[in-house]
Design a protein around this motif. Structure first.
Motif, short mmCIF file in Angstrom:
data_model
loop_
_atom_site.label_atom_id
_atom_site.label_comp_id
_atom_site.label_asym_id
_atom_site.label_seq_id
_atom_site.Cartn_x
_atom_site.Cartn_y
_atom_site.Cartn_z
N SER B 9 0.84 -1.20 0.00
CA SER B 9 0.00 0.00 0.00
C SER B 9 0.87 1.25 0.00
O SER B 9 0.46 2.30 -0.51
CB SER B 9 -0.92 0.00 1.22
OG SER B 9 -0.16 -0.02 2.41
N ARG B 10 2.05 1.14 0.57
CA ARG B 10 3.01 2.24 0.56
C ARG B 10 4.41 1.69 0.79
O ARG B 10 4.57 0.60 1.35
CB ARG B 10 2.66 3.29 1.60
CG ARG B 10 2.65 2.79 3.04
CD ARG B 10 2.37 3.93 4.01
NE ARG B 10 1.06 4.52 3.78
CZ ARG B 10 0.83 5.82 3.86
NH1 ARG B 10 1.79 6.67 4.13
NH2 ARG B 10 -0.39 6.29 3.66
N GLY B 106 -4.32 1.92 -4.72
CA GLY B 106 -3.12 2.70 -4.95
C GLY B 106 -1.95 2.27 -4.08
O GLY B 106 -2.12 1.73 -2.98
N THR B 107 -0.77 2.53 -4.58
CA THR B 107 0.48 2.31 -3.85
C THR B 107 1.20 3.64 -3.77
O THR B 107 1.52 4.23 -4.80
CB THR B 107 1.37 1.28 -4.56
OG1 THR B 107 0.72 0.01 -4.58
CG2 THR B 107 2.73 1.16 -3.87
N ARG B 108 1.42 4.11 -2.56
CA ARG B 108 2.12 5.37 -2.38
C ARG B 108 3.61 5.11 -2.25
O ARG B 108 4.05 4.46 -1.31
CB ARG B 108 1.62 6.11 -1.14
CG ARG B 108 2.28 7.47 -0.95
CD ARG B 108 1.82 8.15 0.34
NE ARG B 108 0.41 8.49 0.30
CZ ARG B 108 -0.07 9.61 -0.25
NH1 ARG B 108 0.75 10.48 -0.79
NH2 ARG B 108 -1.38 9.85 -0.22
#
Lengths: 120, 112
Positions: B9-10, B106-108
């Motif tokens: 995810s991040r 999303g991937t931050r």
């Protein structure tokens, strides 16, 4: 080339009031879909409303409605009775190049976005 | 509707390294899209990934920098290679549906 313009980088509305977000685009297609997506701080993209270009009637989804002017290539979003949870980035998205009517899932071209703030 | 998950995810990465982002869909889809969202900006399409063929990249994006795999109809990966701080963005995958596009969370990515 496909272009999408959202002329309002930021908008502010009082809770329970109405706000309109503008979007203009350029396309050579005659049949296509148009979308408004919402992106809250969670960054999840959420579909707000969809309009088929061949339909003359403006789409409505609860408190959200559009004013679609095909000849002017304008696609504005009206939010009625604004709520605190409406605060987010809003993106207008007509389809990208080569988007036939029966394939609304073609790649989208996103406008620059409008940040909507809702005041309590 | 499609349910899409992304991993990680991040992440925070060092320049010069690479990161592979995974996208998993709960149904079989022919076409998947990868988008980049730079800080404060809109979404820009990186590439279209069809199962069984090479990904199609948009202008300004190249395979050496953003290699994509599409091993089956429910999964895809995007690798951000030889990262620099300019690659700090949110990366999103999406899948089309007859009526809309569904997006992953999303991937931050932050590159130091």
């Amino acid at each position: 080339a496909q272009t999408v313009t959202q002329s309002q980088p930021e908008m502010s509305v009082q809770e329970a009031e109405t706000v309109t977000l503008s979007c203009t685009y350029d396309t050579s297609e005659s049949d296509y879909y148009l979308f408004w997506y919402k992106q809250p701080p969670s960054r999840q993209m959420i579909l707000v409303i969809r309009q088929e270009a061949y339909k003359q009637q403006n789409a409505t989804e609860n408190r959200f409605s559009v004013n679609f002017q095909k000849a002017a290539k304008s696609f504005s979003l009206k939010i009625s009775d604004s709520q605190l949870g409406d605060a987010a980035m809003y993106f207008c998205a007509p389809p990208g190049l080569s988007a036939p009517l029966n394939n609304a899932g073609n790649m989208l071209t996103f406008g620059g976005g409008t940040r909507l703030m809702v005041k309590p | 509707s499609a349910v899409i998950s992304q991993k990680p995810s991040r992440d925070i990465c060092q320049r010069g390294t690479s990161l592979t982002i995974q996208c998993q869909v709960d149904s079989q889809v022919t076409m998947m899209f990868w988008y980049r969202q730079q800080p404060g900006q809109s979404l820009t399409l990186i590439a279209t990934a069809n199962q069984g063929s090479e990904a199609t990249y948009e202008s300004g994006f190249v395979i050496d920098k953003f290699p994509i795999s599409r091993p089956n109809l429910t999964f895809s990966t995007l690798t951000v290679s030889n990262m620099s701080p300019e690659d700090s963005s949110i990366y999103l995958c999406s899948v089309p549906d007859p009526n809309e596009q569904f997006f992953g969370p999303g991937t931050r990515l932050t590159v130091l």
